[in-house]
Design an enzyme around this catalytic site. Structure first.
Site, PDB file in Angstrom:
ATOM      1  N   HIS A 141       5.216  -4.707   1.837  1.00  0.00           N
ATOM      2  CA  HIS A 141       3.987  -5.516   1.726  1.00  0.00           C
ATOM      3  C   HIS A 141       3.343  -5.636   3.097  1.00  0.00           C
ATOM      4  O   HIS A 141       4.018  -5.701   4.104  1.00  0.00           O
ATOM      5  CB  HIS A 141       4.322  -6.924   1.202  1.00  0.00           C
ATOM      6  CG  HIS A 141       3.144  -7.635   0.637  1.00  0.00           C
ATOM      7  ND1 HIS A 141       2.288  -8.350   1.410  1.00  0.00           N
ATOM      8  CD2 HIS A 141       2.672  -7.702  -0.631  1.00  0.00           C
ATOM      9  CE1 HIS A 141       1.326  -8.852   0.651  1.00  0.00           C
ATOM     10  NE2 HIS A 141       1.539  -8.471  -0.599  1.00  0.00           N
ATOM     11  N   ASP A 199       5.034  -6.313  -7.754  1.00  0.00           N
ATOM     12  CA  ASP A 199       4.927  -5.215  -8.737  1.00  0.00           C
ATOM     13  C   ASP A 199       6.272  -4.642  -9.140  1.00  0.00           C
ATOM     14  O   ASP A 199       6.325  -3.787 -10.031  1.00  0.00           O
ATOM     15  CB  ASP A 199       4.063  -4.099  -8.128  1.00  0.00           C
ATOM     16  CG  ASP A 199       2.640  -4.584  -7.921  1.00  0.00           C
ATOM     17  OD1 ASP A 199       2.110  -4.414  -6.803  1.00  0.00           O
ATOM     18  OD2 ASP A 199       2.074  -5.167  -8.849  1.00  0.00           O
TER      19      ASP A 199
HETATM   20  C1  SDX Z   1       0.062  -5.477  -3.837  1.00  0.00           C
HETATM   21  O1  SDX Z   1      -2.115  -7.478   0.076  1.00  0.00           O
HETATM   22  C2  SDX Z   1      -1.688  -8.050  -0.960  1.00  0.00           C
HETATM   23  O2  SDX Z   1      -1.547  -9.238  -1.008  1.00  0.00           O
HETATM   24  C3  SDX Z   1      -1.440  -7.128  -2.144  1.00  0.00           C
HETATM   25  C4  SDX Z   1      -0.785  -7.771  -3.358  1.00  0.00           C
HETATM   26  C5  SDX Z   1      -1.690  -8.763  -4.012  1.00  0.00           C
HETATM   27  O3  SDX Z   1      -1.178  -9.653  -4.712  1.00  0.00           O
HETATM   28  O4  SDX Z   1      -2.923  -8.603  -3.918  1.00  0.00           O
HETATM   29  O5  SDX Z   1       0.420  -8.406  -2.956  1.00  0.00           O
HETATM   30  C6  SDX Z   1      -0.455  -6.734  -4.426  1.00  0.00           C
HETATM   31  O6  SDX Z   1      -0.702  -4.603  -3.577  1.00  0.00           O
HETATM   32  C7  SDX Z   1       1.524  -5.378  -3.500  1.00  0.00           C
HETATM   33  C8  SDX Z   1       1.895  -4.004  -2.835  1.00  0.00           C
HETATM   34  C9  SDX Z   1       2.003  -2.954  -3.958  1.00  0.00           C
HETATM   35  N1  SDX Z   1       2.152  -1.617  -3.382  1.00  0.00           N
HETATM   36  C10 SDX Z   1       3.334  -0.962  -3.494  1.00  0.00           C
HETATM   37  O7  SDX Z   1       4.368  -1.468  -3.923  1.00  0.00           O
HETATM   38  C11 SDX Z   1       3.273   0.480  -3.032  1.00  0.00           C
HETATM   39  C12 SDX Z   1       4.518   0.789  -2.194  1.00  0.00           C
HETATM   40  N2  SDX Z   1       4.405  -0.018  -0.988  1.00  0.00           N
HETATM   41  C13 SDX Z   1       3.803   0.630   0.130  1.00  0.00           C
HETATM   42  O8  SDX Z   1       2.915   1.667  -0.098  1.00  0.00           O
HETATM   43  C14 SDX Z   1       3.531  -0.296   1.292  1.00  0.00           C
HETATM   44  O9  SDX Z   1       4.589  -1.131   1.459  1.00  0.00           O
HETATM   45  C15 SDX Z   1       2.260  -1.109   1.290  1.00  0.00           C
HETATM   46  C16 SDX Z   1       1.061  -0.287   0.979  1.00  0.00           C
HETATM   47  C17 SDX Z   1       2.367  -2.236   0.338  1.00  0.00           C
HETATM   48  C18 SDX Z   1       2.120  -1.623   2.702  1.00  0.00           C
HETATM   49  O10 SDX Z   1       1.988  -0.462   3.492  1.00  0.00           O
HETATM   50  P1  SDX Z   1       2.078  -0.586   5.039  1.00  0.00           P
HETATM   51  O11 SDX Z   1       1.069  -1.542   5.516  1.00  0.00           O
HETATM   52  O12 SDX Z   1       2.125   0.773   5.670  1.00  0.00           O
HETATM   53  O13 SDX Z   1       3.503  -1.259   5.163  1.00  0.00           O
HETATM   54  P2  SDX Z   1       4.140  -1.656   6.494  1.00  0.00           P
HETATM   55  O14 SDX Z   1       3.150  -1.585   7.617  1.00  0.00           O
HETATM   56  O15 SDX Z   1       4.877  -2.926   6.276  1.00  0.00           O
HETATM   57  O16 SDX Z   1       5.186  -0.422   6.664  1.00  0.00           O
HETATM   58  C19 SDX Z   1       6.153  -0.530   7.647  1.00  0.00           C
HETATM   59  C20 SDX Z   1       6.946   0.762   7.574  1.00  0.00           C
HETATM   60  C21 SDX Z   1       6.073   2.002   7.629  1.00  0.00           C
HETATM   61  O17 SDX Z   1       6.870   3.011   8.247  1.00  0.00           O
HETATM   62  P3  SDX Z   1       6.549   3.346   9.817  1.00  0.00           P
HETATM   63  O18 SDX Z   1       5.140   3.850   9.848  1.00  0.00           O
HETATM   64  O19 SDX Z   1       6.769   2.048  10.564  1.00  0.00           O
HETATM   65  O20 SDX Z   1       7.600   4.420  10.129  1.00  0.00           O
HETATM   66  O21 SDX Z   1       7.642   0.827   6.331  1.00  0.00           O
HETATM   67  C22 SDX Z   1       7.251   1.985   5.617  1.00  0.00           C
HETATM   68  C23 SDX Z   1       5.911   2.416   6.175  1.00  0.00           C
HETATM   69  O22 SDX Z   1       5.769   3.809   6.047  1.00  0.00           O
HETATM   70  N3  SDX Z   1       7.134   1.596   4.228  1.00  0.00           N
HETATM   71  C24 SDX Z   1       7.798   2.132   3.219  1.00  0.00           C
HETATM   72  C25 SDX Z   1       7.397   1.419   2.080  1.00  0.00           C
HETATM   73  N4  SDX Z   1       6.517   0.490   2.434  1.00  0.00           N
HETATM   74  C26 SDX Z   1       6.343   0.598   3.772  1.00  0.00           C
HETATM   75  N5  SDX Z   1       8.681   3.133   3.174  1.00  0.00           N
HETATM   76  C27 SDX Z   1       9.177   3.448   1.948  1.00  0.00           C
HETATM   77  N6  SDX Z   1       8.853   2.818   0.798  1.00  0.00           N
HETATM   78  C28 SDX Z   1       7.964   1.792   0.839  1.00  0.00           C
HETATM   79  N7  SDX Z   1       7.622   1.150  -0.271  1.00  0.00           N
END
Ligand code: SDX
Length: 393
Positions: free
Chosen positions: A270, A328
């Site tokens: 998140h 989710d």
């Molecule tokens: C919602 O914003 C909100 O409030 C949204 C929401 C709402 O109620 O409106 O809460 C609803 O959208 C929830 C999120 C749903 N999306 C997913 O579950 C999709 C899978 N999650 C990811 O795509 C991701 O976690 C995001 C999009 C949610 C956040 O992406 P970020 O901003 O890149 O996450 P981060 O900066 O915390 O990531 C830190 C690291 C990164 O790696 P590095 O670049 O540091 O090497 O963690 C990695 C990311 O690549 N990472 C993941 C991951 N989520 C982050 N690696 C593997 N699997 C994952 N799910």
């Protein structure tokens, strides 16, 4: 600058707006709607009361709640000509495409509630959106499966009415199971608002141009659709089904950790929560309760989800990056158990989030100091240069 919570200067410089509606503490995993903790509201309140709280800022008295529910109930029908609008879509259109199109089209049918500077019209547009979203989402589902539209009924509560419009057919009686109603209502409450997430920020940016409320909410629907945002609930259940059994979990954990693999663990991570998403905790309890009551507690998808969560939460990659299950991760398991196809998961999210979108839109429009949004950029392109005629290139 809030007089309730103190923010470090770095944060205030990144904040896109001030709002009194929803508070999130990503480190603590805390979520408050108008100061009330989400777990208390999920347990003790119900979705229409939460809508009232988000929109007007206080929990309603019994009379206020009865009046609000009465106004919503009497606005659940769509303009009959909108039926043709649904029929303009291909049957295999994703229901989110239909919902996005129909919500935008509302501005062509409800001219008397598009003047954003008339408080009464703002109020009518708000009630119409809360009231009509269940009908729009249910009819998008009926259209997709080729069944006749079922009209809303005024003798059913909000969540029962939605389920009845989804699952009833004209040829026989359909009694809504109170277990499903309670589960549906709790899912609506958990998804109602979430501060300045991508789709809410989209609604605010669209609204800052003084666009009509229906067009702004349609913009929010479009943004929510993405699998990085609201589309994650559909992608997460499809991922859990693809994993299929607990022995295949390590393969997917490895892929999620592989920088060269675009695969991410859907339903995990998140932008704000660096601790458990409080909604995921309630959703997990609800999944156990609902599947238990439905006699499918051994649902293989639920078992895979629980084992995947347990393994990921002990894995250094997820621990070091503070990746936890989000809203989710479990919601799709409940919606699947209720009989919805995965394509309906995000439309249901949009139905619930309409409460937050329209509350935040109203808060912004009512603020006399609000101005058009105009994000700036860091330019990384070419320096100034003169035109070269094509024969000289
Ligand atoms: C919602 O914003 C909100 O409030 C949204 C929401 C709402 O109620 O409106 O809460 C609803 O959208 C929830 C999120 C749903 N999306 C997913 O579950 C999709 C899978 N999650 C990811 O795509 C991701 O976690 C995001 C999009 C949610 C956040 O992406 P970020 O901003 O890149 O996450 P981060 O900066 O915390 O990531 C830190 C690291 C990164 O790696 P590095 O670049 O540091 O090497 O963690 C990695 C990311 O690549 N990472 C993941 C991951 N989520 C982050 N690696 C593997 N699997 C994952 N799910």
């Amino acid at each position: 600058t809030s007089d309730i919570f103190t923010y470090d200067p770095g944060f205030t410089s990144t904040a896109s707006c001030e709002s009194a509606i929803t508070y999130i503490d990503g480190d603590k995993g805390e979520l408050l709607y108008r100061g009330y903790p989400i777990d208390q509201l999920a347990e003790k309140s119900h979705f229409l009361e939460v809508c009232y709280l988000l929109i007007y800022g206080e929990l309603p008295s019994a009379e206020q709640l009865e009046d609000f529910e009465g106004r919503v109930t009497r606005h659940t029908m769509l303009h009959e000509q909108m039926v043709n609008f649904f029929r303009g879509f291909r049957r295999d259109a994703h229901p989110m495409a239909v919902v996005c199109g129909v919500v935008g089209a509302m501005s062509a049918f409800y001219h008397d509630s598009t003047d954003i500077y008339d408080p009464w019209q703002r109020e009518v547009a708000t009630i119409r959106l809360i009231a009509k979203m269940p009908t729009i989402v249910a009819w998008a589902y009926k259209y997709a499966i080729g069944q006749p539209f079922i009209y809303p009924r005024n003798d059913l509560d909000y969540s029962s009415n939605f389920l009845h419009m989804c699952f009833a057919v004209p040829s026989e009686e359909y009694e809504v199971d109170p277990i499903l109603t309670r589960a549906m209502d709790r899912i609506f409450t958990l998804h109602a608002d979430h501060e300045q997430n991508a789709s809410t920020s989209t609604v605010r940016l669209a609204g800052s141009s003084q666009a009509n409320p229906f067009a702004c909410i349609a913009a929010g629907v479009a943004c929510l659709w993405g699998p990085a945002h609201g589309g994650a609930n559909q992608a997460c259940l499809e991922m859990l089904r693809e994993i299929g059994s607990v022995d295949r979990i390590p393969e997917y954990i490895a892929r999620a950790k592989d920088k060269d693999d675009p695969f991410r663990l859907m339903g995990f991570g998140h932008r704000v929560y660096k601790n458990f998403d409080p909604r995921a905790k309630v959703m997990k309890e609800s999944a156990d309760e609902v599947l238990g009551l439905l006699g499918i507690e051994n649902n293989p998808t639920l078992q895979v989800a629980k084992e995947l969560e347990a393994i990921a939460l002990k894995d250094d990659y997820f621990v070091s990056k503070k990746l936890y299950p989000n809203v989710d991760f479990y919601s799709g398991i409940i919606l699947d158990a209720m009989g919805f196809p995965t394509s309906m998961f995000t439309p249901i999210f949009a139905l619930a989030r309409t409460a937050g979108w329209i509350s935040q839109w109203k808060e912004m429009i009512a603020d006399p100091t609000s101005r058009i949004g105009r994000p700036r950029q860091l330019y990384t392109g070419a320096a100034h240069r003169d035109y070269i005629n094509v024969e000289d290139r």
